[in-house]
Design an enzyme around this catalytic site. Structure first.
Site, PDB file in Angstrom:
ATOM      1  CE  LYS A 201      -3.970   0.317   2.229  1.00  0.00           C
ATOM      2  NZ  LYS A 201      -5.069   0.279   1.261  1.00  0.00           N
TER       3      LYS A 201
HETATM    4  N1  PMP Z   1      -7.192  -3.545  -3.136  1.00  0.00           N
HETATM    5  C1  PMP Z   1      -6.789  -2.287  -2.958  1.00  0.00           C
HETATM    6  C2  PMP Z   1      -6.129  -1.585  -4.082  1.00  0.00           C
HETATM    7  C3  PMP Z   1      -6.997  -1.644  -1.726  1.00  0.00           C
HETATM    8  O1  PMP Z   1      -6.598  -0.385  -1.534  1.00  0.00           O
HETATM    9  C4  PMP Z   1      -7.645  -2.344  -0.690  1.00  0.00           C
HETATM   10  C5  PMP Z   1      -7.900  -1.664   0.635  1.00  0.00           C
HETATM   11  N2  PMP Z   1      -6.847  -1.845   1.525  1.00  0.00           N
HETATM   12  C6  PMP Z   1      -8.045  -3.666  -0.926  1.00  0.00           C
HETATM   13  C7  PMP Z   1      -7.810  -4.240  -2.166  1.00  0.00           C
HETATM   14  C8  PMP Z   1      -8.707  -4.484   0.157  1.00  0.00           C
HETATM   15  O2  PMP Z   1      -7.776  -4.793   1.167  1.00  0.00           O
HETATM   16  P1  PMP Z   1      -8.214  -4.993   2.675  1.00  0.00           P
HETATM   17  O3  PMP Z   1      -9.315  -5.989   2.668  1.00  0.00           O
HETATM   18  O4  PMP Z   1      -6.996  -5.499   3.345  1.00  0.00           O
HETATM   19  O5  PMP Z   1      -8.641  -3.672   3.181  1.00  0.00           O
END
Ligand code: PMP
Length: 305
Positions: free
Chosen positions: A159
């Site tokens: 991220k």
């Molecule tokens: N894909 C992207 C690009 C994201 O930003 C997120 C949010 N964090 C997710 C998928 C989903 O991840 P998570 O379930 O860990 O929040």
């Protein structure tokens, strides 16, 4: 607008909301190399509050930092504890937690030299990201003309702040056209993920989700795979195309912010009956039971404040 809270954790200390500022020469402001997390804290049925999968989020933050060549000057335990403390000190029972690490002020230019890595943790109340109605009735999505970056140019497992330019462009494009959320394809044309969510499709009782190629390894995605398997469904990680998506009986998105949001329309094609599907509802209901502490089997995913 983000609701103002009392305190923000910055580099190991609490500062007041209005004092949580950075210098304009902050390296990450110019080049986008920062890393962050999005975590939710839920009010449980017994009145306590619990952070959902805190350890996994903190681990992902440190992995993002590793990928971005950043050394966070705190231990994982310190960051986890600071997340809890920031929720507590602001008197929140539930809400969203945003740890952020960035390259601070020092030299400019693309090589950040020995610039410090700074860290902050911000919390705020945040309801359903794609709307309460979206959670119940489903949302309308469109495949964006923006494509997820090639796996060797965009580090999708991290991220990293700069990665989100792609997501913001995609989201703005489709929101301007009147849709709720964007889906992105990968460089080979297969369905990748939403602007901030992973995607699942269901057909003939089989649940499919994108493999960990061009996508972020979502923690909600992982939770849903476990919950669906426990409910007796088969879940496979397999690439699929947009036309397979159009013909799915049910489609939903998963993410910390979006939780489990059903999709009722993709590119103006109705999905199933054009409402939240029965399996989606079953998984969604089970998910909300888990985050509220009503399923002892998943206690390990909850960090009580
Ligand atoms: N894909 C992207 C690009 C994201 O930003 C997120 C949010 N964090 C997710 C998928 C989903 O991840 P998570 O379930 O860990 O929040």
């Amino acid at each position: 607008m983000v609701e103002k809270t009392d305190k923000i954790w910055m580099d190991g200390k609490f500062v007041s909301f209005g004092d949580a500022n950075v210098h304009i020469l902050t390296h990450s402001m110019h080049y986008g190399v920062g890393v962050f997390e999005g975590i939710r804290c839920y009010k449980c049925s017994d009145g306590r509050s619990a952070i959902f999968r805190l350890k996994e989020h903190v681990d992902r933050l440190f992995n993002s930092a590793k990928i971005a060549f950043m050394e966070i000057p705190h231990s994982r335990d310190e960051i986890a504890e600071a997340c809890k403390e920031t929720v507590r000190i602001n008197g929140l029972k539930e809400g969203y937690i945003r740890p952020l690490a960035w390259i601070g002020q020092g030299v400019m230019g693309l090589y950040p030299g020995d610039n410090p890595v700074n860290t902050a943790i911000i919390v705020w109340p945040w309801g359903a990201y794609l709307g309460e109605e979206g959670l119940r009735k489903g949302i309308r999505v469109k495949i964006s003309s923006f494509v997820r970056g090639n796996v060797n140019s965009m580090m999708s497992k991290a991220k990293i702040c700069g990665n989100y330019v792609n997501s913001v462009l995609a989201k703005r494009e489709v929101v301007k056209m009147g849709y709720d959320e964007a889906l992105l394809l990968d460089t080979e044309g297969y369905v990748s993920e939403g602007s901030g969510e992973n995607v699942f499709i269901i057909r003939d009782g089989l649940i499919k989700t994108t493999p960990l190629t061009s996508i972020l390894g979502g923690i909600t995605r992982d939770a849903v795979m476990s919950i669906a398997a426990e409910l007796g469904y088969s879940v496979v990680e397999q690439r699929f195309t947009r036309d397979e998506l159009y013909c799915a009986e049910e489609v939903f998105l998963t993410g910390t912010a979006a939780e489990i949001t059903p999709i009722r329309e993709v590119d103006d094609r109705q999905i199933g009956a054009g409402e939240r599907g029965p399996l989606t509802k079953e998984i969604q209901d089970a998910f909300f039971e888990v985050v509220k502490g009503n399923k002892p089997r998943y206690e390990g995913w909850l960090s009580y404040l």
